[in-house]
Design a protein around this motif. Structure first.
Motif, PDB file in Angstrom:
ATOM      1  N   TRP A 104      45.743  27.533  23.708  1.00 21.96           N
ATOM      2  CA  TRP A 104      45.822  27.275  25.144  1.00 21.96           C
ATOM      3  C   TRP A 104      46.793  28.272  25.747  1.00 21.96           C
ATOM      4  O   TRP A 104      47.622  28.863  25.040  1.00 21.96           O
ATOM      5  N   GLY A 105      46.656  28.489  27.044  1.00 26.05           N
ATOM      6  CA  GLY A 105      47.551  29.455  27.651  1.00 26.05           C
ATOM      7  C   GLY A 105      47.440  29.505  29.159  1.00 26.05           C
ATOM      8  O   GLY A 105      46.645  28.789  29.778  1.00 26.05           O
ATOM      9  N   PHE A 106      48.285  30.362  29.741  1.00 25.93           N
ATOM     10  CA  PHE A 106      48.284  30.626  31.180  1.00 25.93           C
ATOM     11  C   PHE A 106      48.127  32.128  31.394  1.00 25.93           C
ATOM     12  O   PHE A 106      48.771  32.923  30.723  1.00 25.93           O
ATOM     13  N   ARG A 107      47.266  32.497  32.316  1.00 29.16           N
ATOM     14  CA  ARG A 107      47.191  33.897  32.721  1.00 29.16           C
ATOM     15  C   ARG A 107      47.201  33.962  34.246  1.00 29.16           C
ATOM     16  O   ARG A 107      46.747  33.028  34.928  1.00 29.16           O
ATOM     17  N   GLY A 108      47.731  35.041  34.767  1.00 26.03           N
ATOM     18  CA  GLY A 108      47.822  35.132  36.215  1.00 26.03           C
ATOM     19  C   GLY A 108      47.828  36.557  36.713  1.00 26.03           C
ATOM     20  O   GLY A 108      48.075  37.510  35.960  1.00 26.03           O
ATOM     21  N   THR A 109      47.523  36.708  37.999  1.00 24.76           N
ATOM     22  CA  THR A 109      47.550  38.008  38.658  1.00 24.76           C
ATOM     23  C   THR A 109      48.141  37.859  40.051  1.00 24.76           C
ATOM     24  O   THR A 109      48.061  36.788  40.668  1.00 24.76           O
ATOM     25  N   GLU A 110      48.743  38.907  40.534  1.00 23.52           N
ATOM     26  CA  GLU A 110      49.193  38.989  41.917  1.00 23.52           C
ATOM     27  C   GLU A 110      48.765  40.338  42.467  1.00 23.52           C
ATOM     28  O   GLU A 110      49.094  41.385  41.898  1.00 23.52           O
ATOM     29  N   ASP A 111      48.033  40.320  43.576  1.00 26.40           N
ATOM     30  CA  ASP A 111      47.574  41.552  44.213  1.00 26.40           C
ATOM     31  C   ASP A 111      48.730  42.192  44.963  1.00 26.40           C
ATOM     32  O   ASP A 111      49.286  41.609  45.899  1.00 26.40           O
ATOM     33  N   LEU A 112      49.103  43.419  44.554  1.00 29.11           N
ATOM     34  CA  LEU A 112      50.210  44.126  45.177  1.00 29.11           C
ATOM     35  C   LEU A 112      49.739  45.158  46.203  1.00 29.11           C
ATOM     36  O   LEU A 112      50.557  45.849  46.806  1.00 29.11           O
ATOM     37  N   GLY A 113      48.414  45.270  46.356  1.00 26.94           N
ATOM     38  CA  GLY A 113      47.869  46.223  47.317  1.00 26.94           C
ATOM     39  C   GLY A 113      47.510  47.556  46.701  1.00 26.94           C
ATOM     40  O   GLY A 113      48.032  47.942  45.641  1.00 26.94           O
ATOM     41  N   ASP A 114      46.597  48.269  47.339  1.00 27.60           N
ATOM     42  CA  ASP A 114      46.169  49.602  46.902  1.00 27.60           C
ATOM     43  C   ASP A 114      45.642  49.605  45.470  1.00 27.60           C
ATOM     44  O   ASP A 114      45.854  50.567  44.713  1.00 27.60           O
ATOM     45  N   GLY A 115      44.968  48.520  45.065  1.00 22.74           N
ATOM     46  CA  GLY A 115      44.369  48.453  43.737  1.00 22.74           C
ATOM     47  C   GLY A 115      45.340  48.144  42.623  1.00 22.74           C
ATOM     48  O   GLY A 115      44.973  48.205  41.438  1.00 22.74           O
ATOM     49  N   LEU A 116      46.593  47.796  42.966  1.00 22.88           N
ATOM     50  CA  LEU A 116      47.618  47.504  41.965  1.00 22.88           C
ATOM     51  C   LEU A 116      47.841  45.994  41.874  1.00 22.88           C
ATOM     52  O   LEU A 116      47.931  45.306  42.889  1.00 22.88           O
ATOM     53  N   LYS A 117      47.942  45.475  40.640  1.00 23.21           N
ATOM     54  CA  LYS A 117      48.180  44.054  40.415  1.00 23.21           C
ATOM     55  C   LYS A 117      49.278  43.840  39.382  1.00 23.21           C
ATOM     56  O   LYS A 117      49.409  44.622  38.429  1.00 23.21           O
ATOM     57  N   ALA A 118      50.044  42.794  39.578  1.00 24.90           N
ATOM     58  CA  ALA A 118      50.940  42.308  38.538  1.00 24.90           C
ATOM     59  C   ALA A 118      50.159  41.283  37.715  1.00 24.90           C
ATOM     60  O   ALA A 118      49.434  40.459  38.270  1.00 24.90           O
ATOM     61  N   ILE A 119      50.258  41.358  36.384  1.00 25.77           N
ATOM     62  CA  ILE A 119      49.498  40.468  35.520  1.00 25.77           C
ATOM     63  C   ILE A 119      50.401  39.874  34.448  1.00 25.77           C
ATOM     64  O   ILE A 119      51.452  40.445  34.118  1.00 25.77           O
ATOM     65  N   PHE A 120      50.007  38.723  33.901  1.00 28.54           N
ATOM     66  CA  PHE A 120      50.692  38.160  32.747  1.00 28.54           C
ATOM     67  C   PHE A 120      49.732  37.290  31.963  1.00 28.54           C
ATOM     68  O   PHE A 120      48.708  36.831  32.470  1.00 28.54           O
ATOM     69  N   ASP A 121      50.049  37.067  30.688  1.00 31.28           N
ATOM     70  CA  ASP A 121      49.275  36.183  29.827  1.00 31.28           C
ATOM     71  C   ASP A 121      50.217  35.571  28.803  1.00 31.28           C
ATOM     72  O   ASP A 121      50.946  36.303  28.122  1.00 31.28           O
ATOM     73  N   ILE A 122      50.214  34.254  28.708  1.00 25.04           N
ATOM     74  CA  ILE A 122      51.050  33.529  27.746  1.00 25.04           C
ATOM     75  C   ILE A 122      50.118  32.599  26.989  1.00 25.04           C
ATOM     76  O   ILE A 122      49.561  31.672  27.567  1.00 25.04           O
ATOM     77  N   GLN A 123      49.933  32.837  25.693  1.00 22.11           N
ATOM     78  CA  GLN A 123      48.930  32.101  24.929  1.00 22.11           C
ATOM     79  C   GLN A 123      49.469  31.688  23.568  1.00 22.11           C
ATOM     80  O   GLN A 123      50.056  32.494  22.849  1.00 22.11           O
ATOM     81  N   GLY A 124      49.261  30.415  23.210  1.00 23.39           N
ATOM     82  CA  GLY A 124      49.735  29.908  21.935  1.00 23.39           C
ATOM     83  C   GLY A 124      48.642  29.204  21.154  1.00 23.39           C
ATOM     84  O   GLY A 124      47.758  28.567  21.729  1.00 23.39           O
ATOM     85  N   VAL A 162      53.637  40.719  30.107  1.00 20.34           N
ATOM     86  CA  VAL A 162      53.627  40.900  31.546  1.00 20.34           C
ATOM     87  C   VAL A 162      53.449  42.384  31.815  1.00 20.34           C
ATOM     88  O   VAL A 162      53.848  43.230  30.996  1.00 20.34           O
ATOM     89  N   GLY A 163      52.820  42.734  32.942  1.00 16.01           N
ATOM     90  CA  GLY A 163      52.618  44.145  33.208  1.00 16.01           C
ATOM     91  C   GLY A 163      52.000  44.425  34.556  1.00 16.01           C
ATOM     92  O   GLY A 163      51.918  43.546  35.423  1.00 16.01           O
ATOM     93  N   LEU A 164      51.560  45.670  34.721  1.00 16.71           N
ATOM     94  CA  LEU A 164      50.935  46.137  35.958  1.00 16.71           C
ATOM     95  C   LEU A 164      49.568  46.725  35.633  1.00 16.71           C
ATOM     96  O   LEU A 164      49.407  47.445  34.640  1.00 16.71           O
ATOM     97  N   SER A 165      48.595  46.445  36.499  1.00 20.16           N
ATOM     98  CA  SER A 165      47.235  46.931  36.300  1.00 20.16           C
ATOM     99  C   SER A 165      46.770  47.652  37.550  1.00 20.16           C
ATOM    100  O   SER A 165      46.886  47.144  38.663  1.00 20.16           O
ATOM    101  N   SER A 166      46.224  48.863  37.359  1.00 22.11           N
ATOM    102  CA  SER A 166      45.734  49.675  38.463  1.00 22.11           C
ATOM    103  C   SER A 166      44.277  50.057  38.208  1.00 22.11           C
ATOM    104  O   SER A 166      43.930  50.473  37.097  1.00 22.11           O
ATOM    105  N   ARG A 167      43.447  49.935  39.236  1.00 19.09           N
ATOM    106  CA  ARG A 167      42.051  50.341  39.098  1.00 19.09           C
ATOM    107  C   ARG A 167      41.936  51.830  38.777  1.00 19.09           C
ATOM    108  O   ARG A 167      41.035  52.260  38.069  1.00 19.09           O
ATOM    109  N   SER A 168      42.848  52.626  39.297  1.00 17.40           N
ATOM    110  CA  SER A 168      42.755  54.079  39.152  1.00 17.40           C
ATOM    111  C   SER A 168      43.478  54.618  37.922  1.00 17.40           C
ATOM    112  O   SER A 168      43.042  55.618  37.333  1.00 17.40           O
ATOM    113  N   TYR A 169      44.591  53.969  37.518  1.00 22.24           N
ATOM    114  CA  TYR A 169      45.441  54.554  36.495  1.00 22.24           C
ATOM    115  C   TYR A 169      45.512  53.760  35.201  1.00 22.24           C
ATOM    116  O   TYR A 169      46.069  54.248  34.211  1.00 22.24           O
ATOM    117  N   GLY A 170      44.956  52.559  35.160  1.00 27.77           N
ATOM    118  CA  GLY A 170      44.988  51.772  33.942  1.00 27.77           C
ATOM    119  C   GLY A 170      46.025  50.669  33.974  1.00 27.77           C
ATOM    120  O   GLY A 170      46.561  50.318  35.033  1.00 27.77           O
TER     121      GLY A 170
END
Length: 395
Positions: free
Chosen positions: A67-87, A109-117
């Protein structure tokens, strides 16, 4: 008063918009079944006498229960903050899996960009797992135990996770993806001890999917819990638990190179995978460097949208090493695995899976090689079979 009401209305609209741009999801898999082992490890007065074993098991199915939690936050311009916690969880005892590590599967935890990975930090899978596992029978058929290689020596069933890691994954370039990962190790007094790196790539075009990956880790057996690739859990237990490779615990390095691919044709999916695993400079054995080679071929057939079946053959071999005039680790493994899976809905299925393994030669300890399917434990002889019928539900 009117201005106050307008301000409140706009504040509410802004809050709703901000909420719509972020999400947190609770998810999991519950995989519970009856599992029968024809020759499970059973040590009596220091001797493994083996024995039949029937269990209700939620750890060794197509998916280990989790089970776990995953989440995203849209930071604009195709950039998102992401996380995943799974056990991982054991449904039958309520205990944590992964050696008792509460969130032992992934925590990052990290950052995700449509253009840069995507860049992530934390406890993660290596890139052999990320890019090669999907084109192994474990990935396109299923069965983390029955379709896994002996004791998961090449980690293609992701028994091991990488602590203290920094990982980069590229965006998709017309079917091409690639990535790299580095681990800082974390061993006290040894800045690079227990650290390592990983890289890989995959390509998907039409019916063809290809994957390749490489791992290298120094001092994989760490001096304290949570340090070292083989001792990555909070319990500090070493993952080298079978006579196949347990005598290589003192290796100064561990590396895996793997490549594979699948080809889809009508209802069939055909796969072929190769891996090479090396334990470098085993000090306790005079500095030898044992090597393993593994070849796997598999077939998945989709009979109906709700039912498929699969078959895989796996061959593992090690040429052995000379230690004080004695040959150790000259061992060979043949394994056949099958699966039949029927989906009652998009989230719930029932399945049957089984594997048979035959070992020969001399183990890493100098004793006769014994069977060990997917790391379930050494058989008392050169044969072992495992069967499982289970219910799986995803949420």
């Amino acid at each position: 008063m009117k201005n106050i009401w307008l301000a409140a209305a706009f504040s509410g609209i802004w809050a709703l918009a901000a909420h719509a741009q972020s999400s947190v999801t609770l998810y999991g898999v519950l995989d519970e079944g009856f599992q029968f082992n024809t020759n499970a490890k059973n040590v009596v007065k220091g001797v493994n006498v083996g024995g039949r074993q029937l269990t209700v098991d939620s750890i060794n199915g197509l998916n280990g229960s989790r089970w776990g939690f995953r989440g995203t936050e849209d930071l604009g311009d195709g950039l998102k903050a992401i996380f995943d916690i799974q056990g991982g969880i054991n449904l039958n005892t309520g205990a944590f899996a992964q050696g008792g590590t509460p969130f032992g599967r992934t925590t990052y935890v990290g950052l995700s960009s449509r253009s840069y990975g995507t860049v992530t930090f934390g406890r993660q899978y290596d890139l052999v797992v990320s890019y090669v596992q999907p084109v192994t029978s474990t990935g396109y058929i299923g069965g983390s135990t029955t379709f896994g290689h002996p004791v998961d020596l090449d980690n293609l069933v992701n028994t091991l996770r990488v602590n203290n890691s920094i990982k980069y994954v590229s965006p998709d370039f017309n079917g091409l993806n690639f990535g790299s990962e580095a681990s800082l190790g974390g061993q006290p007094g040894n800045v690079t001890g227990g650290g390592g790196y990983s890289f890989g790539a995959s390509y998907n075009h039409g019916p063809i999917t290809l994957g390749a990956g490489y791992n290298f880790f120094k001092n994989p057996t760490g001096p304290t819990a949570g340090t070292g690739l083989f001792t990555d859990n909070v319990s500090g237990a070493n993952s080298l638990s079978g006579v196949l490779n347990s005598n290589y615990i003192a290796a100064s390095s561990y590396q895996v190179a793997a490549v594979g691919g699948t080809y889809a044709i009508g209802p069939a999916l055909i796969g072929l995978t190769y891996s090479n695993t090396q334990y470098g400079n085993v000090a306790s054995l005079g500095g030898v460097s044992p090597k393993f080679n593994d070849v796997e071929a598999g077939l998945r057939w989709q009979f109906t949208p709700a039912f498929f079946a699969g078959f895989a053959y796996n061959y593992t071999t090690s040429t052995g090493v000379e230690v004080r005039g004695e040959t150790l680790g000259d061992q060979h493994y043949h394994q056949i695995a099958v699966l039949a899976d029927y989906f009652l809905s998009k989230r719930t299925d029932v399945y049957f899976t089984a594997a048979v393994q035959k070992a020969s030669g001399v183990s890493s300890t100098g004793s006769a090689a014994v069977a060990n399917i997917g790391g379930l434990g050494d058989s008392s002889n050169d044969r072992q079979a495992v069967m499982r019928i289970a219910l799986r539900h995803k949420f």
